[in-house]
Motif scaffolding. Structure first.
Motif, short mmCIF file in Angstrom:
data_model
loop_
_atom_site.label_atom_id
_atom_site.label_comp_id
_atom_site.label_asym_id
_atom_site.label_seq_id
_atom_site.Cartn_x
_atom_site.Cartn_y
_atom_site.Cartn_z
N GLY A 11 25.31 -15.95 -11.40
CA GLY A 11 26.16 -17.13 -11.29
C GLY A 11 27.26 -17.17 -12.33
N GLU A 12 27.01 -16.58 -13.50
CA GLU A 12 28.00 -16.59 -14.58
C GLU A 12 28.98 -15.43 -14.45
N GLU A 13 28.69 -14.48 -13.57
CA GLU A 13 29.55 -13.30 -13.45
C GLU A 13 30.73 -13.63 -12.55
N PRO A 14 31.96 -13.40 -13.02
CA PRO A 14 33.10 -13.67 -12.16
C PRO A 14 33.07 -12.74 -10.96
N GLY A 15 33.45 -13.24 -9.81
CA GLY A 15 33.55 -12.38 -8.64
C GLY A 15 32.40 -12.50 -7.66
N PHE A 16 31.19 -12.83 -8.15
CA PHE A 16 30.05 -12.89 -7.25
C PHE A 16 29.99 -14.26 -6.58
N ALA A 17 30.96 -14.48 -5.68
CA ALA A 17 31.12 -15.79 -5.06
C ALA A 17 30.43 -15.88 -3.71
N PHE A 18 29.90 -14.76 -3.23
CA PHE A 18 29.36 -14.72 -1.87
C PHE A 18 27.88 -14.29 -1.91
N PRO A 19 27.17 -14.48 -0.79
CA PRO A 19 25.76 -14.11 -0.78
C PRO A 19 25.53 -12.62 -1.04
N VAL A 20 24.37 -12.34 -1.61
CA VAL A 20 23.95 -10.98 -1.90
C VAL A 20 22.89 -10.60 -0.86
N THR A 21 22.92 -9.35 -0.41
CA THR A 21 21.87 -8.90 0.49
C THR A 21 21.05 -7.79 -0.18
N VAL A 22 19.75 -7.85 0.06
CA VAL A 22 18.83 -6.84 -0.45
C VAL A 22 18.05 -6.31 0.75
N ASP A 23 17.99 -5.00 0.89
CA ASP A 23 17.25 -4.39 2.00
C ASP A 23 16.53 -3.16 1.43
N GLY A 52 0.84 -1.19 0.00
CA GLY A 52 0.00 0.00 0.00
C GLY A 52 0.87 1.23 0.00
N THR A 53 0.32 2.35 0.45
CA THR A 53 1.11 3.58 0.43
C THR A 53 2.14 3.61 1.55
N ASP A 54 1.95 2.78 2.60
CA ASP A 54 2.98 2.68 3.64
C ASP A 54 4.07 1.72 3.18
N PRO A 55 5.34 2.13 3.33
CA PRO A 55 6.42 1.27 2.86
C PRO A 55 6.45 -0.09 3.58
N VAL A 56 6.65 -1.14 2.80
CA VAL A 56 6.78 -2.49 3.33
C VAL A 56 8.24 -2.91 3.14
N SER A 57 8.85 -3.40 4.22
CA SER A 57 10.26 -3.77 4.17
C SER A 57 10.43 -5.13 3.50
N ILE A 58 11.39 -5.21 2.59
CA ILE A 58 11.72 -6.48 1.93
C ILE A 58 13.21 -6.74 2.16
N ARG A 59 13.49 -7.81 2.88
CA ARG A 59 14.90 -8.15 3.14
C ARG A 59 15.16 -9.55 2.62
N TRP A 60 16.31 -9.69 1.97
CA TRP A 60 16.64 -10.98 1.39
C TRP A 60 18.15 -11.16 1.39
N THR A 61 18.60 -12.34 1.74
CA THR A 61 20.02 -12.69 1.60
C THR A 61 20.06 -14.05 0.93
N GLY A 62 20.83 -14.17 -0.14
CA GLY A 62 20.88 -15.44 -0.83
C GLY A 62 22.03 -15.50 -1.81
N PRO A 63 22.25 -16.69 -2.37
CA PRO A 63 23.35 -16.84 -3.31
C PRO A 63 23.15 -16.00 -4.57
N ALA A 64 24.29 -15.48 -5.09
CA ALA A 64 24.22 -14.58 -6.24
C ALA A 64 23.62 -15.25 -7.47
N ASP A 65 23.74 -16.57 -7.57
CA ASP A 65 23.22 -17.19 -8.80
C ASP A 65 21.69 -17.18 -8.83
N LEU A 66 21.03 -16.98 -7.69
CA LEU A 66 19.57 -16.84 -7.72
C LEU A 66 19.14 -15.50 -8.31
N LEU A 67 20.11 -14.59 -8.48
CA LEU A 67 19.82 -13.31 -9.13
C LEU A 67 20.35 -13.31 -10.56
#
Ligand SMILES: [Zn+2]
Ligand SMILES: [Zn+2]
Length: 176
Positions: free
Chosen positions: A28-40, A10-25
Protein backbone atom coordinates in the motif's frame (compact mmCIF):
# COMPACT_ATOMS: atom_id res chain seq x y z
CA UNK A 1 -3.69 -12.62 1.37
CA UNK A 2 -4.89 -15.58 3.41
CA UNK A 3 -2.32 -17.85 4.97
CA UNK A 4 -1.95 -21.34 3.52
CA UNK A 5 -3.05 -24.22 5.76
CA UNK A 6 -0.20 -26.72 5.32
CA UNK A 7 -2.35 -29.56 6.69
CA UNK A 8 -4.04 -29.62 3.29
CA UNK A 9 -0.75 -30.04 1.42
CA UNK A 10 0.91 -33.23 0.24
CA UNK A 11 3.27 -34.30 -2.50
CA UNK A 12 0.63 -33.55 -5.16
CA UNK A 13 0.61 -29.85 -6.05
CA UNK A 14 -2.32 -27.86 -4.67
CA UNK A 15 -3.36 -24.79 -6.65
CA UNK A 16 -3.53 -21.47 -4.79
CA UNK A 17 -5.16 -18.58 -6.61
CA UNK A 18 -5.71 -15.16 -5.16
CA UNK A 19 -6.63 -11.73 -6.47
CA UNK A 20 -6.78 -8.79 -4.11
CA UNK A 21 -5.72 -5.25 -3.37
CA UNK A 22 -1.97 -4.63 -3.22
CA UNK A 23 -2.16 -3.18 0.28
CA UNK A 24 -3.12 -6.62 1.64
CA UNK A 25 0.39 -7.68 0.59
CA UNK A 26 1.97 -4.70 2.33
CA UNK A 27 2.38 -2.82 -0.96
CA UNK A 28 0.00 0.00 0.00
CA UNK A 29 2.91 2.37 0.65
CA UNK A 30 4.63 1.54 -2.63
CA UNK A 31 3.92 4.05 -5.39
CA UNK A 32 2.43 2.48 -8.49
CA UNK A 33 0.66 -0.52 -6.97
CA UNK A 34 -2.77 0.98 -7.51
CA UNK A 35 -4.47 -2.11 -8.95
CA UNK A 36 -5.25 -5.64 -7.76
CA UNK A 37 -2.49 -8.22 -7.55
CA UNK A 38 -2.95 -11.77 -8.81
CA UNK A 39 -1.23 -14.84 -7.43
CA UNK A 40 -1.41 -18.19 -9.22
CA UNK A 41 0.87 -20.79 -7.62
CA UNK A 42 1.01 -24.46 -6.76
CA UNK A 43 2.22 -25.66 -3.38
CA UNK A 44 3.38 -29.10 -2.32
CA UNK A 45 4.80 -30.48 0.85
CA UNK A 46 7.87 -32.70 0.86
CA UNK A 47 8.58 -33.73 4.42
CA UNK A 48 9.58 -30.64 6.35
CA UNK A 49 9.71 -28.48 3.23
CA UNK A 50 7.00 -26.74 1.25
CA UNK A 51 7.68 -25.75 -2.36
CA UNK A 52 5.66 -22.95 -3.89
CA UNK A 53 5.91 -22.33 -7.64
CA UNK A 54 3.91 -20.28 -10.13
CA UNK A 55 3.42 -16.68 -11.10
CA UNK A 56 2.32 -13.36 -9.67
CA UNK A 57 1.44 -10.20 -11.50
CA UNK A 58 -0.09 -6.77 -11.24
CA UNK A 59 -0.90 -3.74 -13.29
CA UNK A 60 1.25 -0.87 -12.07
CA UNK A 61 1.25 2.88 -12.62
CA UNK A 62 4.76 4.16 -13.34
CA UNK A 63 6.53 7.43 -14.10
CA UNK A 64 8.68 7.34 -17.24
CA UNK A 65 12.31 8.01 -16.29
CA UNK A 66 12.86 9.83 -19.62
CA UNK A 67 9.82 12.07 -20.10
CA UNK A 68 8.31 12.00 -16.56
CA UNK A 69 4.86 11.10 -17.94
CA UNK A 70 2.69 8.62 -16.06
CA UNK A 71 1.90 5.33 -17.77
CA UNK A 72 0.59 1.88 -16.90
CA UNK A 73 2.25 -1.45 -17.40
CA UNK A 74 1.57 -5.06 -16.48
CA UNK A 75 4.26 -6.85 -14.56
CA UNK A 76 4.32 -10.61 -14.34
CA UNK A 77 6.95 -12.66 -12.59
CA UNK A 78 7.86 -16.17 -11.62
CA UNK A 79 7.47 -17.35 -8.02
CA UNK A 80 9.70 -20.18 -6.82
CA UNK A 81 10.11 -20.32 -3.06
CA UNK A 82 11.08 -23.09 -0.69
CA UNK A 83 9.87 -22.92 2.90
CA UNK A 84 11.34 -24.89 5.76
CA UNK A 85 9.43 -25.95 8.80
CA UNK A 86 10.48 -23.62 11.61
CA UNK A 87 10.64 -21.69 13.98
CA UNK A 88 13.47 -19.76 12.33
CA UNK A 89 16.73 -20.17 14.26
CA UNK A 90 17.70 -17.04 16.18
CA UNK A 91 20.57 -15.52 14.29
CA UNK A 92 23.54 -14.13 16.20
CA UNK A 93 23.50 -10.71 14.60
CA UNK A 94 19.75 -10.47 14.47
CA UNK A 95 19.13 -7.09 16.03
CA UNK A 96 16.58 -5.73 13.61
CA UNK A 97 14.12 -8.59 13.94
CA UNK A 98 14.27 -9.40 10.25
CA UNK A 99 15.72 -12.85 10.79
CA UNK A 100 17.67 -14.82 8.22
CA UNK A 101 16.93 -13.08 4.95
CA UNK A 102 18.00 -16.10 2.89
CA UNK A 103 15.67 -18.71 4.32
CA UNK A 104 11.89 -18.89 4.41
CA UNK A 105 10.23 -20.57 7.35
CA UNK A 106 6.76 -21.68 8.30
CA UNK A 107 5.33 -22.78 11.59
CA UNK A 108 2.50 -25.28 11.17
CA UNK A 109 -0.36 -25.17 10.62
CA UNK A 110 0.06 -22.01 8.57
CA UNK A 111 2.42 -20.66 5.95
CA UNK A 112 2.40 -16.99 4.97
CA UNK A 113 3.17 -16.22 1.32
CA UNK A 114 2.60 -12.47 1.49
CA UNK A 115 6.22 -11.45 2.22
CA UNK A 116 7.62 -13.47 -0.65
CA UNK A 117 4.98 -12.38 -3.15
CA UNK A 118 5.65 -8.76 -2.16
CA UNK A 119 9.40 -9.20 -2.73
CA UNK A 120 8.85 -10.80 -6.15
CA UNK A 121 6.60 -7.92 -7.24
CA UNK A 122 9.00 -5.26 -5.97
CA UNK A 123 11.89 -6.85 -7.87
CA UNK A 124 9.73 -7.16 -11.00
CA UNK A 125 8.76 -3.50 -10.88
CA UNK A 126 11.26 -1.62 -13.09
CA UNK A 127 13.73 0.75 -11.40
CA UNK A 128 14.00 2.91 -14.53
CA UNK A 129 10.61 2.66 -16.20
CA UNK A 130 10.33 3.80 -19.81
CA UNK A 131 6.89 4.56 -21.27
CA UNK A 132 7.99 3.18 -24.65
CA UNK A 133 11.33 2.27 -26.20
CA UNK A 134 11.04 5.18 -28.64
CA UNK A 135 10.42 7.74 -25.88
CA UNK A 136 12.44 10.84 -26.78
CA UNK A 137 12.49 12.16 -23.21
CA UNK A 138 12.88 15.75 -22.11
CA UNK A 139 15.01 18.26 -23.96
CA UNK A 140 18.22 18.67 -21.95
CA UNK A 141 18.29 22.37 -22.88
CA UNK A 142 14.75 23.62 -22.24
CA UNK A 143 13.06 20.66 -20.51
CA UNK A 144 10.28 20.31 -23.13
CA UNK A 145 8.73 16.88 -23.65
CA UNK A 146 10.15 15.93 -27.04
CA UNK A 147 7.43 13.32 -27.60
CA UNK A 148 4.89 16.11 -27.84
CA UNK A 149 6.58 18.84 -29.83
CA UNK A 150 9.94 19.69 -31.34
CA UNK A 151 11.34 22.58 -29.33
CA UNK A 152 13.97 23.33 -31.96
CA UNK A 153 17.01 22.46 -29.90
CA UNK A 154 19.40 20.12 -31.69
CA UNK A 155 19.41 16.52 -30.53
CA UNK A 156 23.08 15.69 -30.17
CA UNK A 157 23.92 12.01 -30.67
CA UNK A 158 25.43 11.91 -27.20
CA UNK A 159 22.49 13.77 -25.65
CA UNK A 160 21.53 12.28 -22.33
CA UNK A 161 18.39 10.20 -22.64
CA UNK A 162 17.57 10.12 -18.97
CA UNK A 163 16.17 12.77 -16.70
CA UNK A 164 19.18 12.40 -14.45
CA UNK A 165 21.46 13.11 -17.40
CA UNK A 166 19.40 16.15 -18.32
CA UNK A 167 19.56 17.47 -14.78
CA UNK A 168 23.32 16.92 -14.61
CA UNK A 169 23.69 18.83 -17.89
CA UNK A 170 21.71 21.74 -16.48
CA UNK A 171 23.90 21.71 -13.40
CA UNK A 172 27.08 21.77 -15.51
CA UNK A 173 25.81 24.69 -17.57
CA UNK A 174 25.03 26.65 -14.45
CA UNK A 175 28.56 26.21 -13.12
CA UNK A 176 30.44 26.16 -16.40
ZN1 LIG B 1 8.53 8.51 -21.70
ZN1 LIG C 1 14.57 22.27 -26.04
Amino acid sequence: MERVDVRGLGTDPVSIRWTGPADLLGLGEEPGFAFPVTVDVRARRLGTRVLVEGRTGARVRLICSRCLEEFEETIDSEVAVEFREGPPPASVEDTDGEGDAEANWFEPPFLDLADDIRQVLLVASPSYPVCRESCRGLCPVCGANRNEAACGHPVAPEAPRTVLGALMNKEQMRHG
